[in-house]
Design a protein around this motif. Sequence first.
Motif, PDB file in Angstrom:
ATOM      1  N   ARG A   1      -8.284 -13.439   0.389  1.00  0.00           N
ATOM      2  CA  ARG A   1      -7.996 -14.158  -0.856  1.00  0.00           C
ATOM      3  C   ARG A   1      -8.473 -13.387  -2.087  1.00  0.00           C
ATOM      4  N   GLU A   2      -9.250 -12.309  -1.872  1.00  0.00           N
ATOM      5  CA  GLU A   2      -9.760 -11.518  -2.986  1.00  0.00           C
ATOM      6  C   GLU A   2      -9.137 -10.125  -3.043  1.00  0.00           C
ATOM      7  N   GLU A   3      -7.998  -9.950  -2.399  1.00  0.00           N
ATOM      8  CA  GLU A   3      -7.302  -8.674  -2.508  1.00  0.00           C
ATOM      9  C   GLU A   3      -6.990  -8.399  -3.982  1.00  0.00           C
ATOM     10  N   LEU A   4      -7.022  -7.136  -4.351  1.00  0.00           N
ATOM     11  CA  LEU A   4      -6.896  -6.753  -5.752  1.00  0.00           C
ATOM     12  C   LEU A   4      -5.620  -7.297  -6.381  1.00  0.00           C
ATOM     13  N   GLN A   5      -4.504  -7.254  -5.665  1.00  0.00           N
ATOM     14  CA  GLN A   5      -3.250  -7.739  -6.231  1.00  0.00           C
ATOM     15  C   GLN A   5      -3.345  -9.198  -6.645  1.00  0.00           C
ATOM     16  N   SER A   6      -4.045  -9.988  -5.833  1.00  0.00           N
ATOM     17  CA  SER A   6      -4.212 -11.409  -6.144  1.00  0.00           C
ATOM     18  C   SER A   6      -5.057 -11.604  -7.394  1.00  0.00           C
TER      19      SER A   6
ATOM     20  N   VAL B   1      -5.122   1.196  -5.768  1.00  0.00           N
ATOM     21  CA  VAL B   1      -5.348   0.433  -6.999  1.00  0.00           C
ATOM     22  C   VAL B   1      -4.090   0.409  -7.857  1.00  0.00           C
ATOM     23  N   MET B   2      -3.490   1.569  -8.049  1.00  0.00           N
ATOM     24  CA  MET B   2      -2.263   1.652  -8.852  1.00  0.00           C
ATOM     25  C   MET B   2      -1.166   0.767  -8.274  1.00  0.00           C
ATOM     26  N   ARG B   3      -0.961   0.865  -6.979  1.00  0.00           N
ATOM     27  CA  ARG B   3       0.109   0.108  -6.329  1.00  0.00           C
ATOM     28  C   ARG B   3      -0.106  -1.399  -6.473  1.00  0.00           C
ATOM     29  N   GLU B   4      -1.342  -1.844  -6.267  1.00  0.00           N
ATOM     30  CA  GLU B   4      -1.605  -3.279  -6.307  1.00  0.00           C
ATOM     31  C   GLU B   4      -1.533  -3.834  -7.729  1.00  0.00           C
ATOM     32  N   LEU B   5      -1.948  -3.047  -8.705  1.00  0.00           N
ATOM     33  CA  LEU B   5      -1.835  -3.515 -10.088  1.00  0.00           C
ATOM     34  C   LEU B   5      -0.372  -3.628 -10.513  1.00  0.00           C
ATOM     35  N   ILE B   6       0.408  -2.634 -10.164  1.00  0.00           N
ATOM     36  CA  ILE B   6       1.832  -2.677 -10.522  1.00  0.00           C
ATOM     37  C   ILE B   6       2.540  -3.798  -9.772  1.00  0.00           C
ATOM     38  N   ASP B   7       2.197  -4.010  -8.500  1.00  0.00           N
ATOM     39  CA  ASP B   7       2.791  -5.111  -7.730  1.00  0.00           C
ATOM     40  C   ASP B   7       2.402  -6.467  -8.311  1.00  0.00           C
TER      41      ASP B   7
ATOM     42  N   PRO C   1       2.926  -0.143 -16.297  1.00  0.00           N
ATOM     43  CA  PRO C   1       2.374   1.176 -15.963  1.00  0.00           C
ATOM     44  C   PRO C   1       1.549   1.801 -17.083  1.00  0.00           C
ATOM     45  N   ASP C   2       1.818   1.391 -18.337  1.00  0.00           N
ATOM     46  CA  ASP C   2       1.078   1.986 -19.451  1.00  0.00           C
ATOM     47  C   ASP C   2      -0.157   1.177 -19.844  1.00  0.00           C
TER      48      ASP C   2
END
Length: 268
Positions: free
Chosen positions: A155-160, A180-186, A191-192
């Motif tokens: 429940r604390e995965e970065l994307q969440s 980190v990049m992938r989960e933030l974008i998802d 991206p900027d």
Amino acid sequence: MTANNTLEPKVYIVGAGPGDPDLITVKGLRILQNADVVLYTDSLVSEDLIARAKPTANVQKSAGMDLEEIVDLMITSTRAGKSVARVHTGDPAVYGAILEQMSLLKKADVTVEIIPGVSSVFAAAAALQTELTVPELTQTLILTRASGRTPVPEREELQSLAAHHCTLALYLSATLTKKVMRELIDAGWSPDTPVAVVQRASWPDQLIVRTTVAGLDDAMREHGIRSHAMILAGWALDPTLVEQDGHRSKLYDKSFTHRFRKGVTAHE
């Protein structure tokens, strides 16, 4: 602590701060200077700080010790009537691995006192001259880490967490920047979106890297950053904010009333 600076025979878990020896609290320094035994995280705590221990102190490095060895030393010392300063980097409450130590000490009836310290997230923000909670932009700061060899609860995965689009402070994630990049974008981050990395915050060799979500992995690789790095992400990290005239707090708004000041309106 008594009037003659003699410490009680117990364990003092002391937050040493992020690196700069002067960023320890006054109370933490007093304990370090008067403890009979000093047990410190030598891979992270400044040797210049530990040099302030009293000359007769038994100073021990803990990086090469396992949990049982660390706790046994503290138990043996306190039972012999000695005070122990267990010195941790930053603030012990954040990724400090103190719970497991306190659990064993409690079973041995050893008293523990915790002295807070300055966390690397705040040393990094100071180095960046950044306010992490900006009015009308973000009022929330999440301290977390990316899931790697040490997992995080599902429940604390970065994307969440990133779905809140607030300021993120990522500990222990320097080798996981692609994730980190992938989960933030998802999570819908642009991206900027600004990102700032501070390696060894407050140390003499401190390194600051400013980039974006899309450029994070390349920036880390370019600068050879693989450890001891705080990653901060979110629009509060936009360096142009200080040049803008918005995002003012209500606290000092002359039209805002609070218990210390009556606000005034335009016609008054």
